[in-house]
Design an enzyme around this catalytic site. Structure first.
Site, mmCIF file in Angstrom:
data_model
loop_
_atom_site.group_PDB
_atom_site.id
_atom_site.type_symbol
_atom_site.label_atom_id
_atom_site.label_comp_id
_atom_site.label_asym_id
_atom_site.label_seq_id
_atom_site.Cartn_x
_atom_site.Cartn_y
_atom_site.Cartn_z
ATOM 1 N N GLU A 34 0.813 -1.218 0.000
ATOM 2 C CA GLU A 34 0.000 0.000 0.000
ATOM 3 C C GLU A 34 0.847 1.268 0.000
ATOM 4 O O GLU A 34 0.506 2.252 -0.650
ATOM 5 C CB GLU A 34 -0.955 0.007 1.199
ATOM 6 C CG GLU A 34 -2.061 -1.053 1.119
ATOM 7 C CD GLU A 34 -2.905 -0.926 -0.141
ATOM 8 O OE1 GLU A 34 -3.000 0.186 -0.702
ATOM 9 O OE2 GLU A 34 -3.472 -1.935 -0.579
ATOM 10 N N LEU A 77 11.376 5.433 -7.712
ATOM 11 C CA LEU A 77 9.927 5.330 -7.492
ATOM 12 C C LEU A 77 9.296 6.677 -7.154
ATOM 13 O O LEU A 77 8.086 6.856 -7.307
ATOM 14 C CB LEU A 77 9.643 4.317 -6.378
ATOM 15 C CG LEU A 77 8.219 3.793 -6.279
ATOM 16 C CD1 LEU A 77 7.731 3.239 -7.610
ATOM 17 C CD2 LEU A 77 8.104 2.722 -5.199
ATOM 18 N N TYR A 117 -6.430 6.437 4.050
ATOM 19 C CA TYR A 117 -6.553 5.420 3.006
ATOM 20 C C TYR A 117 -5.825 4.135 3.393
ATOM 21 O O TYR A 117 -6.391 3.034 3.373
ATOM 22 C CB TYR A 117 -6.023 5.916 1.643
ATOM 23 C CG TYR A 117 -5.807 4.734 0.742
ATOM 24 C CD1 TYR A 117 -6.890 4.130 0.122
ATOM 25 C CD2 TYR A 117 -4.547 4.148 0.620
ATOM 26 C CE1 TYR A 117 -6.722 2.979 -0.625
ATOM 27 C CE2 TYR A 117 -4.376 2.998 -0.127
ATOM 28 C CZ TYR A 117 -5.458 2.413 -0.742
ATOM 29 O OH TYR A 117 -5.295 1.272 -1.445
ATOM 30 N N ASP A 135 -9.771 6.059 -2.369
ATOM 31 C CA ASP A 135 -8.606 6.483 -3.149
ATOM 32 C C ASP A 135 -9.093 7.115 -4.458
ATOM 33 O O ASP A 135 -10.291 7.333 -4.640
ATOM 34 C CB ASP A 135 -7.695 5.287 -3.425
ATOM 35 C CG ASP A 135 -8.292 4.368 -4.463
ATOM 36 O OD1 ASP A 135 -9.533 4.320 -4.568
ATOM 37 O OD2 ASP A 135 -7.539 3.696 -5.184
ATOM 38 N N CYS A 199 -19.116 -2.217 -18.385
ATOM 39 C CA CYS A 199 -19.199 -1.982 -16.934
ATOM 40 C C CYS A 199 -20.365 -2.745 -16.314
ATOM 41 O O CYS A 199 -21.498 -2.664 -16.794
ATOM 42 C CB CYS A 199 -19.354 -0.488 -16.643
ATOM 43 S SG CYS A 199 -19.433 -0.125 -14.883
ATOM 44 N N CYS A 205 -25.687 3.498 -13.133
ATOM 45 C CA CYS A 205 -24.777 4.651 -13.102
ATOM 46 C C CYS A 205 -25.504 5.909 -13.585
ATOM 47 O O CYS A 205 -25.911 6.005 -14.737
ATOM 48 C CB CYS A 205 -23.557 4.377 -13.973
ATOM 49 S SG CYS A 205 -22.350 5.739 -13.983
#
Length: 344
Positions: A34, A77, A117, A135, A199, A205
């Site tokens: 994470e 990174l 998060y 997120d 989807c 939606c």
DNA sequence: AACACGGGGCT
DNA sequence: AGCCCAGTGTT
């Protein structure tokens, strides 16, 4: 839980990527993944995750490592405070938690580099705690599903989306729910080209209903990019030693190494002095433009041949061939790879 | 609340 | 060139 949410679960079980941190329950591995994945795409973070679990297979080994070794492994990174906090948090686990990883949301929050998060992610994935992750993916999916126009980077928006995410959280399997929401955002409900035709929740939606997917999520603020002019100096002596320095204090690339540097307000055609010392015979070696998220760096690398390296406070002399042993910004890596002075 | 903090990939 | 990414810490 929203009606027809099982559609997301069904889609997830059929389409989820096989990622190494998904097949483990050890909170150390989940936490590590994470942190690496903060503001970072899976494809970019994956090789780093594999390197880290190989080099530091448990929290104890990470805590016992040198910060510099951790930074070296993290090199490339970006957002290097994550590496510093990662190391710091590992030590926290050893000292504050007796080497046992904290097992709930609130305790996880006390770790350096673990925010809302990550605490939700680790607590739900490793311990099944009912905390919804929010997120970038979740912001996007929820804003489109419910047509919520509150800016996602405002305090109000963050609150609103967190409440909503927790309302629709499937408390019986929060970890799977969180993974499914994020995976849907990453693979289908994408920012620029959402794959609405495939989807699983197209039918519920609200944004898809009136074809306004691309209007969501709403974000305020524009990023202002600062232009900087950097002049790096390669002091090369007869014994092939160069000067490097560790970047201290807060700012970009804290803890990483680079060369003596003169920053100017405009582009310059010569460098005549460095820290009060007059320089002669300085040659331009390479000129590059280096783009970061919030800075545009116009960089010139200059070479100055000297009999002996100047003894300047805060700088150290190393054999030029040893440069790659230090954690370096990608800008410096780029120079080392391109300049003829570093060819063996 | 606003800002700093990397690097890479996609459009 | 602009936007985004399994965000967090500082001011």
């Amino acid at each position: 839980m929203i009606d027809k949410q099982y559609l997301i679960f069904d889609w997830y079980s059929e389409n989820k990527r096989n990622l190494p941190w998904r097949s483990v329950k050890d909170p150390y591995y989940i936490w590590l993944s994470e942190i690496i994945l903060q503001q970072t795409k899976v494809d970019q973070g994956l090789p780093y995750y594999l390197k880290f679990i190989k080099c530091y297979p448990n929290v104890k080994s990470l805590a016992a490592a040198d910060l510099e070794s951790v930074l070296k492994l993290w090199q490339g990174l970006g957002y290097y405070s994550r590496a510093r906090n990662l190391h710091s948090a590992a030590k926290q686990v050893m000292t504050d938690f007796g080497g046992v990883f904290p097992d709930n949301y609130d305790s996880l929050l006390s770790l350096k580099g673990v925010g809302e998060y990550t605490a939700a992610a680790v607590s739900s994935f490793a311990y099944g705690e009912a905390k919804a992750v929010v997120d970038g993916n979740v912001f996007r999916v929820l804003s489109r599903l419910f047509k919520i126009a509150t800016p996602i980077n405002s305090t109000k928006g963050k609150k609103e989306f967190t409440i909503l995410a927790n309302e629709i959280l499937d408390k019986s399997q929060p970890g799977e729910h969180n993974q499914a929401m994020m995976e849907l955002g990453a693979l289908v409900c994408k920012p620029k080209s959402p794959q609405c035709e495939i989807c699983p929740v197209q039918g519920i939606c609200l944004a898809f209903a009136d074809k306004t997917q691309l209007d969501y999520p709403v974000k305020e603020k524009k990023l202002k990019v600062k232009v900087r002019h950097l002049n790096y100096l390669l002091f090369l002596d007869q014994n092939n030693n160069i000067l490097i320095r560790k970047r201290e204090g807060q700012g970009i690339w804290e803890g990483l190494y680079d060369f003596p540097c003169v920053e100017t307000s405009e582009s310059v055609d010569e460098v005549k002095e460095f820290e009060g010392v007059t320089l002669k015979n300085v040659f331009l070696d390479l000129e590059v433009k280096h783009i970061l998220t919030h800075q545009k760096l116009m960089v010139k690398f200059w070479v100055h041949h000297k009999k002996d390296t100047p003894k300047t406070n805060g700088y150290m002399a190393i054999p030029i061939g040893d440069i790659s042993n230090f954690p370096l910004p990608q800008l410096i890596v780029r120079y080392v790879n391109e300049s003829s002075f570093f060819k063996r």
